[in-house]
Write a protein that holds these residues in place. Structure first.
Motif, PDB file in Angstrom:
ATOM      1  N   UNK A  67       0.846  -1.193   0.000  1.00 25.69           N
ATOM      2  CA  UNK A  67       0.000   0.000   0.000  1.00 25.69           C
ATOM      3  C   UNK A  67       0.882   1.245   0.000  1.00 25.69           C
ATOM      4  N   UNK A  68       0.541   2.200  -0.849  1.00 30.20           N
ATOM      5  CA  UNK A  68       1.216   3.491  -0.858  1.00 30.20           C
ATOM      6  C   UNK A  68       0.674   4.302   0.320  1.00 30.20           C
ATOM      7  N   UNK A  69       1.491   4.592   1.332  1.00 31.82           N
ATOM      8  CA  UNK A  69       0.988   5.331   2.501  1.00 31.82           C
ATOM      9  C   UNK A  69       0.475   6.732   2.164  1.00 31.82           C
ATOM     10  N   UNK A  70       1.014   7.351   1.117  1.00 32.32           N
ATOM     11  CA  UNK A  70       0.609   8.718   0.766  1.00 32.32           C
ATOM     12  C   UNK A  70      -0.799   8.773   0.189  1.00 32.32           C
ATOM     13  N   UNK A  71      -1.136   7.844  -0.699  1.00 31.37           N
ATOM     14  CA  UNK A  71      -2.448   7.872  -1.351  1.00 31.37           C
ATOM     15  C   UNK A  71      -3.439   6.877  -0.744  1.00 31.37           C
ATOM     16  N   UNK A  72      -2.953   5.959   0.098  1.00 34.50           N
ATOM     17  CA  UNK A  72      -3.764   4.880   0.687  1.00 34.50           C
ATOM     18  C   UNK A  72      -4.324   3.940  -0.383  1.00 34.50           C
ATOM     19  N   UNK A  73      -3.640   3.856  -1.525  1.00 35.55           N
ATOM     20  CA  UNK A  73      -4.035   2.969  -2.613  1.00 35.55           C
ATOM     21  C   UNK A  73      -3.085   1.769  -2.642  1.00 35.55           C
ATOM     22  N   UNK A  74      -3.591   0.654  -3.175  1.00 31.18           N
ATOM     23  CA  UNK A  74      -2.823  -0.584  -3.186  1.00 31.18           C
ATOM     24  C   UNK A  74      -2.200  -0.844  -4.554  1.00 31.18           C
ATOM     25  N   UNK A  75      -1.029  -1.461  -4.519  1.00 30.00           N
ATOM     26  CA  UNK A  75      -0.356  -1.919  -5.716  1.00 30.00           C
ATOM     27  C   UNK A  75      -1.103  -3.142  -6.220  1.00 30.00           C
TER      28      UNK A  75
END
Length: 182
Positions: free
Chosen positions: A93-101
């Motif tokens: 998970x990208x901590x900045x956007x809260x979106x998952x790879x």
């Protein structure tokens, strides 16, 4: 003021200036910071944050301008990934956007969903030589994640994609870093 008390040095009108300076120039300090030795490998584990680096190029999986690419460390994009776990599957998970790879239907990796489901399920397989193969659940198989060159105009952009087992595999190092959330 008594004669036996120490006096603070005067700086106004003084001929002597006591200025603290670093023992290295800023150019050397910056150069040393950019070339500092990064540990080669950590074991991916849920709850920890990692930089995912290609052993071949030393570039890292980066989320930049809405795309997942391979880029130099410290570039403009996000390259720190929080490892998560759902039903035994790892994800990042990208901590900045809260979106998952995750990946889309053609196998390109992206980072634009707020959930950790089948297209975001990943696992790693350690290699005896060091590093890991990053695998995704693709159809009924586990398939490796690798890099391919996308040509756009006069530029070649290294993108991350689900590959087949016949492709030349890529070996990833997972470098544990401090999370910005801590």
């Amino acid at each position: 003021m008594a004669h036996d008390q120490p006096t603070a040095p005067s700086t106004i009108g003084s001929e002597k200036w006591d200025i603290c300076t670093p023992s290295a120039t800023s150019e050397n300090t910056t150069k040393n910071a950019l070339t500092c030795e990064i540990p080669r490998f950590s074991i991916p584990w849920p709850g920890r944050t990692f930089i995912i680096r290609s052993q071949t190029t030393a570039q890292v999986i980066t989320f930049l301008d809405g795309e997942v690419i391979l880029d130099k460390p410290g570039g403009l994009g996000t390259y720190r990934w929080k490892c998560v776990e759902t039903e035994g599957w790892m994800g990042f998970k990208d901590p900045a956007s809260a979106q998952y790879l995750g990946f889309q239907e053609h196998g390109l990796l992206f980072c634009r969903v707020p959930h950790h489901r089948r297209n975001e399920y990943m696992c790693t397989r350690m290699r005896p030589e060091g590093g890991c193969v990053l695998l995704v659940s693709y159809g009924d198989s586990l398939c490796p994640v690798g890099v391919f060159a996308e040509e756009t105009g006069n530029r070649v952009k290294p993108k991350i994609k689900v590959m087949d087992w016949d492709s030349e595999g890529i070996v990833w190092d997972f470098i544990e870093v401090q999370s910005h959330e801590e």
